[in-house]
Design a protein around this motif. Structure first.
Motif, PDB file in Angstrom:
ATOM      1  N   LEU A  90       0.865  -1.177   0.000  1.00  8.55           N
ATOM      2  CA  LEU A  90       0.000   0.000   0.000  1.00  8.55           C
ATOM      3  C   LEU A  90       0.903   1.230   0.000  1.00  8.55           C
ATOM      4  CD1 LEU A  90      -2.480  -1.253   2.744  1.00  8.55           C
ATOM      5  CD2 LEU A  90      -2.620  -1.599   0.281  1.00  8.55           C
ATOM      6  N   LYS A  91       0.918   1.951  -1.116  1.00 11.47           N
ATOM      7  CA  LYS A  91       1.820   3.086  -1.254  1.00 11.47           C
ATOM      8  C   LYS A  91       1.109   4.422  -1.362  1.00 11.47           C
ATOM      9  CE  LYS A  91       5.112   0.378  -3.994  1.00 11.47           C
ATOM     10  NZ  LYS A  91       5.796   0.339  -5.306  1.00 11.47           N
ATOM     11  N   THR A  92      -0.119   4.414  -1.825  1.00 15.79           N
ATOM     12  CA  THR A  92      -0.834   5.670  -2.075  1.00 15.79           C
ATOM     13  C   THR A  92      -2.151   5.698  -1.308  1.00 15.79           C
ATOM     14  OG1 THR A  92      -2.105   4.818  -3.964  1.00 15.79           O
ATOM     15  CG2 THR A  92       0.109   5.705  -4.439  1.00 15.79           C
ATOM     16  N   LYS A  93      -2.736   6.865  -1.229  1.00 13.83           N
ATOM     17  CA  LYS A  93      -4.043   7.003  -0.589  1.00 13.83           C
ATOM     18  C   LYS A  93      -5.058   6.080  -1.269  1.00 13.83           C
ATOM     19  CE  LYS A  93      -7.757  10.221   0.301  1.00 13.83           C
ATOM     20  NZ  LYS A  93      -8.371  11.475  -0.067  1.00 13.83           N
ATOM     21  N   ARG A  94      -5.000   5.996  -2.594  1.00  8.35           N
ATOM     22  CA  ARG A  94      -5.923   5.133  -3.342  1.00  8.35           C
ATOM     23  C   ARG A  94      -5.736   3.665  -2.945  1.00  8.35           C
ATOM     24  NH1 ARG A  94     -10.666   3.956  -4.817  1.00  8.35           N
ATOM     25  NH2 ARG A  94     -10.831   2.782  -6.748  1.00  8.35           N
ATOM     26  N   HIS A  95      -4.496   3.241  -2.738  1.00  4.86           N
ATOM     27  CA  HIS A  95      -4.243   1.862  -2.304  1.00  4.86           C
ATOM     28  C   HIS A  95      -4.938   1.578  -0.977  1.00  4.86           C
ATOM     29  CE1 HIS A  95      -0.232   1.601  -4.755  1.00  4.86           C
ATOM     30  NE2 HIS A  95      -1.307   1.655  -5.530  1.00  4.86           N
ATOM     31  N   PHE A  96      -4.870   2.548  -0.037  1.00  9.16           N
ATOM     32  CA  PHE A  96      -5.541   2.368   1.251  1.00  9.16           C
ATOM     33  C   PHE A  96      -7.053   2.335   1.070  1.00  9.16           C
ATOM     34  CE2 PHE A  96      -1.397   3.960   2.722  1.00  9.16           C
ATOM     35  CZ  PHE A  96      -1.107   3.009   3.689  1.00  9.16           C
ATOM     36  N   GLU A  97      -7.585   3.176   0.169  1.00  7.12           N
ATOM     37  CA  GLU A  97      -9.028   3.181  -0.087  1.00  7.12           C
ATOM     38  C   GLU A  97      -9.498   1.828  -0.617  1.00  7.12           C
ATOM     39  OE1 GLU A  97      -9.508   7.924  -1.216  1.00  7.12           O
ATOM     40  OE2 GLU A  97      -9.279   6.454  -2.823  1.00  7.12           O
ATOM     41  N   PHE A 147      -7.229  -3.404  11.145  1.00  6.93           N
ATOM     42  CA  PHE A 147      -8.131  -3.379   9.998  1.00  6.93           C
ATOM     43  C   PHE A 147      -8.415  -1.930   9.620  1.00  6.93           C
ATOM     44  CE2 PHE A 147      -8.749  -7.547  11.732  1.00  6.93           C
ATOM     45  CZ  PHE A 147      -8.985  -8.347  10.625  1.00  6.93           C
ATOM     46  N   ILE A 148      -8.325  -1.624   8.341  1.00  7.03           N
ATOM     47  CA  ILE A 148      -8.620  -0.263   7.882  1.00  7.03           C
ATOM     48  C   ILE A 148     -10.132  -0.072   7.901  1.00  7.03           C
ATOM     49  CG2 ILE A 148      -8.501   1.374   5.967  1.00  7.03           C
ATOM     50  CD1 ILE A 148      -5.927   0.017   5.072  1.00  7.03           C
ATOM     51  N   ASN A 149     -10.581   0.923   8.682  1.00  5.57           N
ATOM     52  CA  ASN A 149     -12.008   1.259   8.733  1.00  5.57           C
ATOM     53  C   ASN A 149     -12.367   2.294   7.683  1.00  5.57           C
ATOM     54  OD1 ASN A 149     -12.415  -0.426  10.882  1.00  5.57           O
ATOM     55  ND2 ASN A 149     -12.345   1.176  12.408  1.00  5.57           N
ATOM     56  N   SER A 150     -11.500   3.308   7.552  1.00  2.00           N
ATOM     57  CA  SER A 150     -11.777   4.392   6.615  1.00  2.00           C
ATOM     58  C   SER A 150     -10.478   5.093   6.256  1.00  2.00           C
ATOM     59  CB  SER A 150     -12.775   5.394   7.222  1.00  2.00           C
ATOM     60  OG  SER A 150     -12.203   6.013   8.364  1.00  2.00           O
ATOM     61  N   VAL A 151     -10.572   5.918   5.224  1.00  2.00           N
ATOM     62  CA  VAL A 151      -9.425   6.690   4.751  1.00  2.00           C
ATOM     63  C   VAL A 151      -9.869   8.135   4.621  1.00  2.00           C
ATOM     64  CG1 VAL A 151      -7.717   6.959   2.911  1.00  2.00           C
ATOM     65  CG2 VAL A 151      -8.569   4.681   3.483  1.00  2.00           C
ATOM     66  N   GLY A 152      -9.142   9.029   5.311  1.00  2.40           N
ATOM     67  CA  GLY A 152      -9.411  10.457   5.208  1.00  2.40           C
ATOM     68  C   GLY A 152      -8.434  11.107   4.249  1.00  2.40           C
ATOM     69  N   ASN A 153      -8.426  12.423   4.235  1.00  5.91           N
ATOM     70  CA  ASN A 153      -7.517  13.139   3.339  1.00  5.91           C
ATOM     71  C   ASN A 153      -6.056  12.827   3.620  1.00  5.91           C
ATOM     72  OD1 ASN A 153      -9.460  14.381   1.796  1.00  5.91           O
ATOM     73  ND2 ASN A 153      -9.599  16.152   3.156  1.00  5.91           N
ATOM     74  N   ASN A 154      -5.680  12.766   4.906  1.00  2.00           N
ATOM     75  CA  ASN A 154      -4.280  12.578   5.274  1.00  2.00           C
ATOM     76  C   ASN A 154      -4.051  11.447   6.262  1.00  2.00           C
ATOM     77  OD1 ASN A 154      -3.438  14.906   3.776  1.00  2.00           O
ATOM     78  ND2 ASN A 154      -4.351  16.143   5.399  1.00  2.00           N
ATOM     79  N   HIS A 155      -5.082  10.635   6.512  1.00  3.72           N
ATOM     80  CA  HIS A 155      -4.944   9.594   7.529  1.00  3.72           C
ATOM     81  C   HIS A 155      -5.780   8.370   7.170  1.00  3.72           C
ATOM     82  CE1 HIS A 155      -8.715  11.536   8.682  1.00  3.72           C
ATOM     83  NE2 HIS A 155      -9.035  10.358   9.172  1.00  3.72           N
ATOM     84  N   ILE A 156      -5.477   7.274   7.871  1.00  8.50           N
ATOM     85  CA  ILE A 156      -6.333   6.091   7.831  1.00  8.50           C
ATOM     86  C   ILE A 156      -6.817   5.852   9.256  1.00  8.50           C
ATOM     87  CG2 ILE A 156      -5.158   5.067   5.849  1.00  8.50           C
ATOM     88  CD1 ILE A 156      -3.747   3.165   7.806  1.00  8.50           C
ATOM     89  N   ILE A 189      -1.006   9.243   7.175  1.00  9.58           N
ATOM     90  CA  ILE A 189      -0.386   8.569   6.030  1.00  9.58           C
ATOM     91  C   ILE A 189       1.072   8.996   5.893  1.00  9.58           C
ATOM     92  CG2 ILE A 189      -0.441   8.332   3.509  1.00  9.58           C
ATOM     93  CD1 ILE A 189      -3.523   8.396   3.709  1.00  9.58           C
ATOM     94  N   SER A 190       1.365  10.245   6.218  1.00 10.27           N
ATOM     95  CA  SER A 190       2.744  10.733   6.111  1.00 10.27           C
ATOM     96  C   SER A 190       3.688  10.048   7.107  1.00 10.27           C
ATOM     97  CB  SER A 190       2.784  12.252   6.308  1.00 10.27           C
ATOM     98  OG  SER A 190       2.323  12.585   7.604  1.00 10.27           O
ATOM     99  N   ASN A 191       3.134   9.386   8.140  1.00 17.29           N
ATOM    100  CA  ASN A 191       3.954   8.674   9.129  1.00 17.29           C
ATOM    101  C   ASN A 191       4.107   7.189   8.789  1.00 17.29           C
ATOM    102  OD1 ASN A 191       5.532   8.419  11.487  1.00 17.29           O
ATOM    103  ND2 ASN A 191       3.749   7.763  12.673  1.00 17.29           N
TER     104      ASN A 191
END
Length: 184
Positions: free
Chosen positions: A99-106, A138-147, A165-167
């Motif tokens: 998982l490298k991008t916000k889209r990957h997390f989504e 478990f990923i519940n949701s993805v925000g602009n800058n966080h999961i 996500i930056s961390n």
């Protein structure tokens, strides 16, 4: 009829070429109800390998990848990459995909993920502090800058805790059921 250009990669040129290839392939895959998950281009002075990872919500057949291989080679020829001068690899991102991008997390909401952090989460003890760089949840949701994660291990955070996500140094889906089956 003139010869096709050879792509020499140095500095910013490599980024431009990757962006051109990415845009062409993404646009084509959308018409097939597929998504470009990742693209790797390698080669020192010219492109020697193009790896394309394709995401689909549905299981794909080998015949689909054979057809895509032909169509993508035609797209790359239109950009100027001559068939036979590079190795083309098409693949799904895999079960335990990175998982490298916000889209990957989504695309991974409700999936169990293993995350390595840049800055640790600190766990306070009576006389000490433990730094946790590796967490699962478990990923519940993805925000602009966080999961947002739940069922976090080690249990150092509450459910629905946010991870910036930056961390995140790196992350991947964990597929423990498969690993348990393989172990026997």
């Amino acid at each position: 009829m003139g010869s096709k250009p050879t792509f020499f990669m140095n500095g910013g040129d490599q980024v431009v070429i990757k962006n051109d290839i990415s845009l062409a392939i993404s646009t084509y895959l959308e018409t097939e109800n597929l998504e470009l998950y990742d693209l790797n281009i390698s080669g020192n002075e010219s492109i020697s390998k193009v790896e394309i990872f394709i995401f689909s919500q549905e299981e794909q057949k080998l015949s689909t990848f054979e057809r895509l291989n032909y169509q993508i080679q035609r797209l790359l020829e239109d950009i100027g990459l001559e068939k036979g001068t590079y190795e083309l690899i098409l693949s799904s991102p895999g079960i335990e995909r990175k998982l490298k991008t916000k889209r990957h997390f989504e695309l991974s909401v409700n999936e169990l993920v293993k995350i390595k952090l840049i800055e640790p989460i600190l766990e306070q003890h009576q006389h000490s502090v433990t730094e946790h760089y590796l967490i699962e949840g478990f990923i519940n949701s993805v925000g602009n800058n966080h999961i947002t994660l739940s069922k976090i291990f080690p249990p150092i955070l509450l459910d629905n805790s946010k991870i910036e996500i930056s961390n995140i140094k790196n992350a991947k889906i964990e597929f423990k059921k498969f690993k348990e089956r393989v172990k026997g």
